[in-house]
Design a protein around this motif. Structure first.
Motif, PDB file in Angstrom:
ATOM      1  N   GLU A 176      -0.046   3.182  13.241  1.00 53.20           N
ATOM      2  CA  GLU A 176      -1.309   2.844  13.878  1.00 53.20           C
ATOM      3  C   GLU A 176      -1.236   1.470  14.528  1.00 53.20           C
ATOM      4  OE1 GLU A 176      -4.990   3.591  11.666  1.00 53.20           O
ATOM      5  OE2 GLU A 176      -3.748   4.554  10.141  1.00 53.20           O
ATOM      6  N   VAL A 177      -0.610   0.502  13.806  1.00 52.94           N
ATOM      7  CA  VAL A 177      -0.477  -0.854  14.339  1.00 52.94           C
ATOM      8  C   VAL A 177       0.399  -0.863  15.571  1.00 52.94           C
ATOM      9  CG1 VAL A 177       0.321  -3.187  13.840  1.00 52.94           C
ATOM     10  CG2 VAL A 177      -0.870  -1.868  12.077  1.00 52.94           C
ATOM     11  N   ALA A 178       1.502  -0.090  15.548  1.00 54.88           N
ATOM     12  CA  ALA A 178       2.418  -0.027  16.685  1.00 54.88           C
ATOM     13  C   ALA A 178       1.742   0.594  17.889  1.00 54.88           C
ATOM     14  CB  ALA A 178       3.662   0.789  16.306  1.00 54.88           C
ATOM     15  N   THR A 179       0.941   1.632  17.677  1.00 53.95           N
ATOM     16  CA  THR A 179       0.221   2.272  18.778  1.00 53.95           C
ATOM     17  C   THR A 179      -0.818   1.339  19.385  1.00 53.95           C
ATOM     18  OG1 THR A 179       0.527   4.431  17.721  1.00 53.95           O
ATOM     19  CG2 THR A 179      -1.181   4.262  19.414  1.00 53.95           C
ATOM     20  N   ARG A 180      -1.520   0.596  18.519  1.00 53.91           N
ATOM     21  CA  ARG A 180      -2.546  -0.299  19.006  1.00 53.91           C
ATOM     22  C   ARG A 180      -1.940  -1.456  19.790  1.00 53.91           C
ATOM     23  NH1 ARG A 180      -5.944  -2.857  14.346  1.00 53.91           N
ATOM     24  NH2 ARG A 180      -3.934  -3.865  14.028  1.00 53.91           N
ATOM     25  N   ARG A 235       0.845  -1.199   0.000  1.00 52.80           N
ATOM     26  CA  ARG A 235       0.000   0.000   0.000  1.00 52.80           C
ATOM     27  C   ARG A 235       0.878   1.246   0.000  1.00 52.80           C
ATOM     28  NH1 ARG A 235      -5.617   1.453   2.931  1.00 52.80           N
ATOM     29  NH2 ARG A 235      -6.213   0.164   1.152  1.00 52.80           N
ATOM     30  N   LEU A 236       0.610   2.146  -0.936  1.00 51.74           N
ATOM     31  CA  LEU A 236       1.289   3.434  -1.005  1.00 51.74           C
ATOM     32  C   LEU A 236       0.404   4.479  -0.353  1.00 51.74           C
ATOM     33  CD1 LEU A 236       2.591   1.650  -3.262  1.00 51.74           C
ATOM     34  CD2 LEU A 236       2.949   3.755  -4.551  1.00 51.74           C
ATOM     35  N   TRP A 237       1.013   5.310   0.477  1.00 53.04           N
ATOM     36  CA  TRP A 237       0.261   6.286   1.259  1.00 53.04           C
ATOM     37  C   TRP A 237       0.498   7.705   0.731  1.00 53.04           C
ATOM     38  CZ3 TRP A 237      -2.994   4.521   5.062  1.00 53.04           C
ATOM     39  CH2 TRP A 237      -2.816   3.190   5.466  1.00 53.04           C
ATOM     40  N   TRP A 283       5.467   3.561   1.656  1.00 51.73           N
ATOM     41  CA  TRP A 283       4.634   2.390   1.397  1.00 51.73           C
ATOM     42  C   TRP A 283       4.759   1.413   2.558  1.00 51.73           C
ATOM     43  CZ3 TRP A 283       7.097  -2.288   1.306  1.00 51.73           C
ATOM     44  CH2 TRP A 283       8.465  -2.311   1.004  1.00 51.73           C
ATOM     45  N   SER A 284       3.775   0.516   2.661  1.00 52.79           N
ATOM     46  CA  SER A 284       3.789  -0.490   3.723  1.00 52.79           C
ATOM     47  C   SER A 284       3.391  -1.841   3.145  1.00 52.79           C
ATOM     48  CB  SER A 284       2.845  -0.098   4.868  1.00 52.79           C
ATOM     49  OG  SER A 284       1.508   0.012   4.401  1.00 52.79           O
ATOM     50  N   ASP A 285       3.770  -2.893   3.852  1.00 49.51           N
ATOM     51  CA  ASP A 285       3.486  -4.273   3.456  1.00 49.51           C
ATOM     52  C   ASP A 285       2.102  -4.656   3.985  1.00 49.51           C
ATOM     53  OD1 ASP A 285       3.368  -7.002   3.027  1.00 49.51           O
ATOM     54  OD2 ASP A 285       5.400  -7.398   3.719  1.00 49.51           O
ATOM     55  N   ILE A 286       1.162  -4.886   3.075  1.00 47.90           N
ATOM     56  CA  ILE A 286      -0.196  -5.236   3.498  1.00 47.90           C
ATOM     57  C   ILE A 286      -0.203  -6.561   4.243  1.00 47.90           C
ATOM     58  CG2 ILE A 286      -2.518  -5.822   2.660  1.00 47.90           C
ATOM     59  CD1 ILE A 286      -2.116  -3.843   0.404  1.00 47.90           C
ATOM     60  N   GLY A 287       0.699  -7.479   3.854  1.00 50.13           N
ATOM     61  CA  GLY A 287       0.767  -8.764   4.534  1.00 50.13           C
ATOM     62  C   GLY A 287       1.190  -8.646   5.990  1.00 50.13           C
ATOM     63  N   LYS A 328      -3.723  -0.721   7.558  1.00 50.53           N
ATOM     64  CA  LYS A 328      -3.401   0.293   8.559  1.00 50.53           C
ATOM     65  C   LYS A 328      -1.990   0.823   8.331  1.00 50.53           C
ATOM     66  CE  LYS A 328      -7.179  -0.261  11.078  1.00 50.53           C
ATOM     67  NZ  LYS A 328      -8.179   0.821  11.245  1.00 50.53           N
ATOM     68  N   GLN A 329      -1.770   2.059   8.734  1.00 47.45           N
ATOM     69  CA  GLN A 329      -0.412   2.582   8.705  1.00 47.45           C
ATOM     70  C   GLN A 329       0.414   1.877   9.786  1.00 47.45           C
ATOM     71  OE1 GLN A 329       0.381   6.735   8.473  1.00 47.45           O
ATOM     72  NE2 GLN A 329      -1.504   7.222   7.369  1.00 47.45           N
ATOM     73  N   PRO A 330       1.715   1.658   9.535  1.00 50.27           N
ATOM     74  CA  PRO A 330       2.547   0.991  10.547  1.00 50.27           C
ATOM     75  C   PRO A 330       2.497   1.669  11.912  1.00 50.27           C
ATOM     76  CG  PRO A 330       3.717   1.110   8.463  1.00 50.27           C
ATOM     77  CD  PRO A 330       2.439   1.893   8.280  1.00 50.27           C
TER      78      PRO A 330
END
Length: 230
Positions: A223-227, A176-178, A210-214, A219-221
């Motif tokens: 966001e995942v780290a915060t959660r 995913r490109l942001w 960009w981020s790895d959807i897999g 989610k943005q990286p």
């Protein structure tokens, strides 16, 4: 000299690990035992037989425009179907010399930067609908009556998903490109001496990262780290 040469070869062989036997799955002859020096080609054959190679023509591009852009499911589907090619983005670690050591210099990481743009080619449609869609997206960036520029979030809040597909056309990898927006709509050449159709045009997209959807899903990286930490 002979003793030194033997020692040198012994160290090389030890690092190469020629003595370690390995049982591999040969797609032709079944299981068999091989050793390091002679197993390189066999191991490659086994690996390719197990997983194969991804094909450059098996991909899907999904564009998710900004919220203030008219979505229109049909035009987004047309862009997906009419995508001829697209670049997978890369990333680079920015480095600077570390001068606080003796001996040979080394470089240390100062930051990370992404290939800030990628190109995608689209098949042209007779009514220029796909072409006009990107023109409308670019008009979110400025007022075409006053030439005043608009806010970044007005035009760069969209995303782009690039999927790699297997033989069954199922996704095996996704990126995913942001903060995506079309920075350049390429020229289209017309020629009175030719009766060939206008086949395709190129759009250059700027993005922030960009981020790895897999790994992160949609989610943005951050966001995942915060959660995860909360």
């Amino acid at each position: 000299m002979a003793e030194e040469g033997e020692k040198r070869q012994s160290l090389i062989d030890s690092a190469f690990d020629t003595s370690k036997a390995e049982v591999i799955r040969d797609p032709v002859g079944g299981n068999r035992e091989v050793r390091g020096a002679s197993s390189a080609i066999d191991t490659l054959r086994s690996e390719l037989g197990r997983g194969g190679l991804p094909q450059s023509n098996r991909f899907q591009l999904n564009i998710n425009p900004p919220q203030n852009m008219p979505v229109g499911g049909q035009i987004l589907r047309s862009m997906m179907i009419r995508t001829v090619s697209v670049d997978l983005p890369g990333n680079t670690l920015d480095t600077i010399p570390d001068n606080n050591i003796y001996g040979p210099n080394r470089n240390i990481v100062q930051g990370i930067s992404y290939a800030d743009s990628i190109d995608a080619k689209f098949l042209m449609d007779e009514n220029f609908e796909v072409h006009q869609y990107f023109q409308a997206w670019q008009r979110l960036m400025y007022d075409d009556k006053t030439w005043n520029l608009r806010y970044y979030d007005d035009y760069a809040s969209g995303t782009m998903d690039i999927f790699i597909l297997n033989r069954d056309h199922r996704p095996t990898a996704g990126f995913r490109l942001w903060e995506v927006y079309p920075s350049t709509i390429g020229p289209i050449s017309l020629d009175m001496g030719s009766n060939t159709p206008i086949n395709e045009f190129t759009v250059s997209f700027n993005f922030r990262f960009w981020s790895d959807i897999g790994k992160y899903g949609t989610k943005q990286p951050t966001e995942v780290a915060t959660r995860t930490s909360s």
